[in-house]
Design a protein around this motif. Sequence first.
Motif, PDB file in Angstrom:
ATOM      1  N   GLY A 149       0.127  -4.900  -6.390  1.00 49.63           N
ATOM      2  CA  GLY A 149      -1.103  -5.390  -5.783  1.00 49.63           C
ATOM      3  C   GLY A 149      -0.871  -6.720  -5.078  1.00 49.63           C
ATOM      4  N   LYS A 150       0.059  -7.505  -5.596  1.00 53.19           N
ATOM      5  CA  LYS A 150       0.417  -8.783  -4.980  1.00 53.19           C
ATOM      6  C   LYS A 150       0.980  -8.573  -3.574  1.00 53.19           C
ATOM      7  CE  LYS A 150       3.779 -12.537  -5.640  1.00 53.19           C
ATOM      8  NZ  LYS A 150       4.876 -13.040  -6.497  1.00 53.19           N
ATOM      9  N   VAL A 151       1.815  -7.541  -3.406  1.00 56.11           N
ATOM     10  CA  VAL A 151       2.401  -7.255  -2.099  1.00 56.11           C
ATOM     11  C   VAL A 151       1.330  -6.770  -1.131  1.00 56.11           C
ATOM     12  CG1 VAL A 151       4.088  -5.853  -0.850  1.00 56.11           C
ATOM     13  CG2 VAL A 151       4.641  -6.756  -3.119  1.00 56.11           C
ATOM     14  N   ALA A 152       0.434  -5.918  -1.598  1.00 56.96           N
ATOM     15  CA  ALA A 152      -0.652  -5.430  -0.744  1.00 56.96           C
ATOM     16  C   ALA A 152      -1.491  -6.587  -0.219  1.00 56.96           C
ATOM     17  CB  ALA A 152      -1.525  -4.444  -1.519  1.00 56.96           C
ATOM     18  N   ALA A 153      -1.786  -7.551  -1.088  1.00 58.82           N
ATOM     19  CA  ALA A 153      -2.569  -8.717  -0.659  1.00 58.82           C
ATOM     20  C   ALA A 153      -1.815  -9.524   0.393  1.00 58.82           C
ATOM     21  CB  ALA A 153      -2.900  -9.586  -1.866  1.00 58.82           C
ATOM     22  N   LEU A 154      -0.504  -9.661   0.225  1.00 65.70           N
ATOM     23  CA  LEU A 154       0.303 -10.391   1.200  1.00 65.70           C
ATOM     24  C   LEU A 154       0.307  -9.678   2.549  1.00 65.70           C
ATOM     25  CD1 LEU A 154       2.404 -12.619   1.894  1.00 65.70           C
ATOM     26  CD2 LEU A 154       4.163 -11.048   1.081  1.00 65.70           C
ATOM     27  N   ILE A 156      -1.986  -7.733   3.838  1.00 64.84           N
ATOM     28  CA  ILE A 156      -3.289  -7.923   4.484  1.00 64.84           C
ATOM     29  C   ILE A 156      -3.401  -9.325   5.057  1.00 64.84           C
ATOM     30  CG2 ILE A 156      -5.779  -7.988   4.095  1.00 64.84           C
ATOM     31  CD1 ILE A 156      -5.294  -5.892   1.860  1.00 64.84           C
ATOM     32  N   ASP A 157      -2.919 -10.307   4.311  1.00 66.55           N
ATOM     33  CA  ASP A 157      -2.995 -11.696   4.762  1.00 66.55           C
ATOM     34  C   ASP A 157      -2.166 -11.923   6.018  1.00 66.55           C
ATOM     35  OD1 ASP A 157      -3.699 -14.584   4.257  1.00 66.55           O
ATOM     36  OD2 ASP A 157      -1.503 -14.739   4.103  1.00 66.55           O
ATOM     37  N   ARG A 158      -0.981 -11.278   6.091  1.00 69.62           N
ATOM     38  CA  ARG A 158      -0.067 -11.521   7.203  1.00 69.62           C
ATOM     39  C   ARG A 158      -0.303 -10.616   8.406  1.00 69.62           C
ATOM     40  NH1 ARG A 158       4.801 -13.823   5.961  1.00 69.62           N
ATOM     41  NH2 ARG A 158       5.120 -13.655   8.233  1.00 69.62           N
ATOM     42  N   VAL A 159      -0.749  -9.380   8.159  1.00 68.66           N
ATOM     43  CA  VAL A 159      -0.842  -8.394   9.234  1.00 68.66           C
ATOM     44  C   VAL A 159      -2.280  -8.002   9.541  1.00 68.66           C
ATOM     45  CG1 VAL A 159      -0.148  -6.056   9.929  1.00 68.66           C
ATOM     46  CG2 VAL A 159       1.459  -7.499   8.696  1.00 68.66           C
ATOM     47  N   GLY A 160      -3.148  -8.064   8.537  1.00 69.97           N
ATOM     48  CA  GLY A 160      -4.516  -7.606   8.711  1.00 69.97           C
ATOM     49  C   GLY A 160      -4.661  -6.166   8.281  1.00 69.97           C
ATOM     50  N   PRO A 161      -5.645  -5.441   8.789  1.00 69.81           N
ATOM     51  CA  PRO A 161      -5.840  -4.042   8.406  1.00 69.81           C
ATOM     52  C   PRO A 161      -4.589  -3.211   8.683  1.00 69.81           C
ATOM     53  CG  PRO A 161      -7.752  -4.858   9.595  1.00 69.81           C
ATOM     54  CD  PRO A 161      -6.693  -5.918   9.713  1.00 69.81           C
ATOM     55  N   VAL A 162      -4.256  -2.331   7.750  1.00 70.64           N
ATOM     56  CA  VAL A 162      -3.058  -1.486   7.853  1.00 70.64           C
ATOM     57  C   VAL A 162      -3.509  -0.040   8.055  1.00 70.64           C
ATOM     58  CG1 VAL A 162      -0.956  -0.712   6.699  1.00 70.64           C
ATOM     59  CG2 VAL A 162      -1.788  -3.061   6.335  1.00 70.64           C
ATOM     60  N   ASP A 163      -2.951   0.608   9.092  1.00 68.07           N
ATOM     61  CA  ASP A 163      -3.280   2.008   9.369  1.00 68.07           C
ATOM     62  C   ASP A 163      -2.337   2.970   8.673  1.00 68.07           C
ATOM     63  OD1 ASP A 163      -5.477   1.629  11.318  1.00 68.07           O
ATOM     64  OD2 ASP A 163      -3.900   0.686  12.530  1.00 68.07           O
ATOM     65  N   CYS A 164      -1.053   2.582   8.518  1.00 70.09           N
ATOM     66  CA  CYS A 164      -0.068   3.505   7.956  1.00 70.09           C
ATOM     67  C   CYS A 164       0.940   2.728   7.122  1.00 70.09           C
ATOM     68  CB  CYS A 164       0.643   4.267   9.066  1.00 70.09           C
ATOM     69  SG  CYS A 164       1.919   5.428   8.484  1.00 70.09           S
ATOM     70  N   LEU A 165       1.240   3.249   5.936  1.00 69.45           N
ATOM     71  CA  LEU A 165       2.251   2.684   5.047  1.00 69.45           C
ATOM     72  C   LEU A 165       3.350   3.720   4.862  1.00 69.45           C
ATOM     73  CD1 LEU A 165       3.065   0.393   2.966  1.00 69.45           C
ATOM     74  CD2 LEU A 165       1.923   1.818   1.238  1.00 69.45           C
ATOM     75  N   VAL A 166       4.604   3.314   5.113  1.00 74.87           N
ATOM     76  CA  VAL A 166       5.756   4.204   4.997  1.00 74.87           C
ATOM     77  C   VAL A 166       6.747   3.567   4.032  1.00 74.87           C
ATOM     78  CG1 VAL A 166       7.637   5.378   6.209  1.00 74.87           C
ATOM     79  CG2 VAL A 166       5.464   4.929   7.396  1.00 74.87           C
ATOM     80  N   GLY A 167       7.291   4.373   3.109  1.00 76.99           N
ATOM     81  CA  GLY A 167       8.277   3.802   2.209  1.00 76.99           C
ATOM     82  C   GLY A 167       9.004   4.837   1.385  1.00 76.99           C
ATOM     83  N   PRO A 168      10.176   4.454   0.853  1.00 74.68           N
ATOM     84  CA  PRO A 168      10.944   5.352  -0.011  1.00 74.68           C
ATOM     85  C   PRO A 168      10.273   5.506  -1.365  1.00 74.68           C
ATOM     86  CG  PRO A 168      11.988   3.194   0.087  1.00 74.68           C
ATOM     87  CD  PRO A 168      10.847   3.154   1.048  1.00 74.68           C
ATOM     88  N   VAL A 169      10.504   6.649  -1.998  1.00 76.77           N
ATOM     89  CA  VAL A 169       9.907   6.933  -3.299  1.00 76.77           C
ATOM     90  C   VAL A 169      11.024   7.187  -4.311  1.00 76.77           C
ATOM     91  CG1 VAL A 169       8.281   8.347  -4.611  1.00 76.77           C
ATOM     92  CG2 VAL A 169       7.914   7.967  -2.160  1.00 76.77           C
ATOM     93  N   GLY A 170      11.016   6.415  -5.401  1.00 77.44           N
ATOM     94  CA  GLY A 170      11.944   6.597  -6.508  1.00 77.44           C
ATOM     95  C   GLY A 170      11.160   6.671  -7.799  1.00 77.44           C
ATOM     96  N   SER A 171      10.826   5.499  -8.351  1.00 80.05           N
ATOM     97  CA  SER A 171       9.980   5.470  -9.547  1.00 80.05           C
ATOM     98  C   SER A 171       8.517   5.715  -9.209  1.00 80.05           C
ATOM     99  CB  SER A 171      10.117   4.121 -10.257  1.00 80.05           C
ATOM    100  OG  SER A 171       9.466   3.088  -9.519  1.00 80.05           O
TER     101      SER A 171
END
Length: 346
Positions: A149-154, A156-171
Amino acid sequence: MPKSEQMRKLEDFENPRIVPLGGTLFAASFFLMKLLPARFMLERATERGDLKPGATICESSSGTFGLALAMLALQYRHPLVLVSDWALDRHLHRRLIELGAKIAIVEEPAASGGLQRARLQRLAAYLDELPGSYWPCQYDNPDNPLSYGKVAALLIDRVGPVDCLVGPVGSGGSMCGIARTLRSLFPELHTVGVDTPNSVLFGQPSGRINLSGLGGNILPANVDHTQFDEIHWLTPAEAYAATHDLHRTHGLFMGPTSGAAYRVARWWADRNPGKTVITLMPDEGHRYVETVYDPQWLASVPGWPSSVRNAPVTVSTPAGPMPGWSRLEWNRRTLEAVVGPGDASI
């Protein structure tokens, strides 16, 4: 110094750099992403009394979560036992030993669940042998996704509204934790998970996984399939090619899971101009100097570079062979809704 203050000494290394990659595509580039959930899990365990002063921490890891635990265990004065396998990089192995960790290497896979299951079986034996020991259990611990949740807040603070999140999945911790937080504010968020063939996380038949940091042969409880709109599978050769493209184009010296995420994010952003896209890049490329960044080693990789696809092939099921970059419209469904009933962890 109080324990809670000790546990925050590495916090400056937890936050990602936000790097523009052209247009409205951004990278959240981490020094070592797993420091954040590792610290948060140990801090919460200490507060609950699950982790006692001086108790041994035991975990199964062949990658950066183990490194994060070793750094933190040294700082907090906890012995650490890590159960790993052949995928543990020899340089990382030496570093873990220098940090004081005891390393147990599992050589043979379990009859079902592969090396991951065999590692967990060995880990269970250590937990029985060491009274008062603590298992962070990164795959199933709900504090793992909660920490992001800390990263999500960062973001939003730096970029604003996010339309798409892409990332690798492990755990499942980073993608599901960040997506869940962002979607509470941006319900139309499009989430794209990146996996690799032979990983059971999104319905592939279990097999040997040759791409460290992606996928798995057991299904973690922290993978919330209903958070994902689409899934992409990239082969190791495709991830390595993307890692080199990322370095040559943007100067970002990252690992292959970051390269795989970049390839998918670039493809999605090019097809959705004007949409703000964030791609997660979990760790830097230093431990891959003698592999991913070595031309002689790359020449030994199956499919390099002839079988590298420039775009994904859309598939209708995750269960079939995937010789190259493939994608599936997941549409925020459960795993059972996509693949049918059954135990996907075996």
